[in-house]
Design an enzyme around this catalytic site. Sequence first.
Site, PDB file in Angstrom:
ATOM      1  N   TRP A 199       0.817  -1.221   0.000  1.00 54.21           N
ATOM      2  CA  TRP A 199       0.000   0.000   0.000  1.00 54.21           C
ATOM      3  C   TRP A 199       0.839   1.254   0.000  1.00 54.21           C
ATOM      4  CZ3 TRP A 199      -4.406  -0.430  -2.044  1.00 54.21           C
ATOM      5  CH2 TRP A 199      -5.150  -1.596  -1.902  1.00 54.21           C
ATOM      6  N   LYS A 254     -12.907  -1.605   5.784  1.00 52.78           N
ATOM      7  CA  LYS A 254     -12.143  -2.579   6.560  1.00 52.78           C
ATOM      8  C   LYS A 254     -12.694  -2.626   7.984  1.00 52.78           C
ATOM      9  CE  LYS A 254      -9.608  -2.595   2.828  1.00 52.78           C
ATOM     10  NZ  LYS A 254      -8.374  -1.877   2.621  1.00 52.78           N
ATOM     11  N   ASP A 256      -1.917   6.517   6.206  1.00 58.66           N
ATOM     12  CA  ASP A 256      -3.000   5.715   5.624  1.00 58.66           C
ATOM     13  C   ASP A 256      -3.427   4.724   6.699  1.00 58.66           C
ATOM     14  OD1 ASP A 256      -4.582   3.846   4.373  1.00 58.66           O
ATOM     15  OD2 ASP A 256      -3.198   3.451   2.709  1.00 58.66           O
TER      16      ASP A 256
HETATM   17  C1  PLP Z   1      -7.793  -1.327   1.226  1.00 60.57           C
HETATM   18  C2  PLP Z   1      -6.699  -0.351   1.378  1.00 60.57           C
HETATM   19  C3  PLP Z   1      -6.529   0.734   0.497  1.00 60.57           C
HETATM   20  C4  PLP Z   1      -7.375   0.930  -0.736  1.00 60.57           C
HETATM   21  O1  PLP Z   1      -8.661   1.199  -0.461  1.00 60.57           O
HETATM   22  P1  PLP Z   1      -9.717   1.391  -1.640  1.00 60.57           P
HETATM   23  O2  PLP Z   1     -10.934   1.752  -0.900  1.00 60.57           O
HETATM   24  O3  PLP Z   1      -9.812   0.083  -2.371  1.00 60.57           O
HETATM   25  O4  PLP Z   1      -9.223   2.464  -2.534  1.00 60.57           O
HETATM   26  C5  PLP Z   1      -5.511   1.626   0.744  1.00 60.57           C
HETATM   27  N1  PLP Z   1      -4.689   1.467   1.792  1.00 60.57           N
HETATM   28  C6  PLP Z   1      -4.803   0.435   2.648  1.00 60.57           C
HETATM   29  C7  PLP Z   1      -3.867   0.322   3.801  1.00 60.57           C
HETATM   30  C8  PLP Z   1      -5.807  -0.507   2.464  1.00 60.57           C
HETATM   31  O5  PLP Z   1      -5.939  -1.532   3.318  1.00 60.57           O
END
Ligand code: PLP
Length: 363
Positions: free
Chosen positions: A101, A199, A175
């Site tokens: 990521w 998530k 993030d």
């Molecule tokens: C799932 C995830 C993303 C991407 O999320 P989207 O909603 O698919 O754009 C980005 N960073 C992390 C750490 C993730 O787990």
Amino acid sequence: MGRAFNFSAGPAVMPEDVLQQAASEMLDWRGSGMSVMEMSHRGKEFISIYEQAEADLRELLVVPAHFKILFMQGGGLAENAIVPLNLSQGGAMDFVLTGSWSQKSLKEAGKYGSARVAATAQSDGFTTLPQPASWQIGADSRYVHICGNETIHGVEFHELPDLKALGCDAPLVVDFSSHVASRPVDWARVGLAFGGAQKNLGPAGLTLVIVREDLIGHALPDCPSAFDYKLVADNQSMYNTPPTYSIYIAGLVFQWLKQHGGITAMEQRNIVKAQLLYDFLDSSSLYVNKVAKECRSRMNVPFFLRDESRNDAFLAGAKKANLLQLKGHKSVGGMRASIYNAMPLEGVQALVAYMREFEKTQA
Ligand SMILES: *Cc1c(COP(=O)(O)O)cnc(C)c1O
């Protein structure tokens, strides 16, 4: 099949109470005569849902008054572009690479300015975290980006870096897509945090951005208006139509978190769940987790069968035992158990019991 234990990395398990409440309110939200998804985002009913959700989230995460909470769209991936569009001012940005990521974030930001690697754990297959003291951060850095929890590689920052102590004045961008609300956040160390909801917070479609006020209002001229933090903040996240139903469900999740003791209680539960699974993995001769102990994620636990020819049999047996979506991300293979807030301890216990039985049959 009744409800199974769902170990999906995202979209992921939801608290059953929340789904039940949403079902009971589906046709007529609290006597309004409307489903939430039929409401105008400018009507008093939805405004009340929105304001409650924001207030609950601010209370749960103890977000200071000089941070704005924005409910946006586009997911974590879109924020990889939206953050540099708003914060880079055409200058340089520094990235700490700890897995897939953060690598994606670096690549996307490079479209909007000079995106540099401050440190990387690539040489050890992303099983460790580079020590903050070793990070190479430019004096001209507009911001430093980390991924708080790498959903695919299963490494997590258990303490956010203190950039000021490293002599760096640039804001930290985190993030926190896959561990938001699983633990408290030290806001004194953060400039901006973002994450998709799917998530740990609710359904897909909602992106949460929590940003310090002084970082708002510096968007590049070609930043799309809908993604300009200032326009979004000045319009209470209603510059355009927000993802109303996702905000409503996330709001129910915030209520559920409050009823269950808030974030510190959640963190304690998450520690217990993760410990149970890691202890079992470490005691097993069939399964292995390769991440350095002090960097292991409490949310996403990747593991491998030492005999990979047994993978399909493992997954088929798991499905029969009502343990779903355990297959690892295609880029790393193996298995992955995501054990977010809404995964009860019983789910992890059932997983460990199944894994133990499966291992016995392999002798
Ligand atoms: C799932 C995830 C993303 C991407 O999320 P989207 O909603 O698919 O754009 C980005 N960073 C992390 C750490 C993730 O787990």
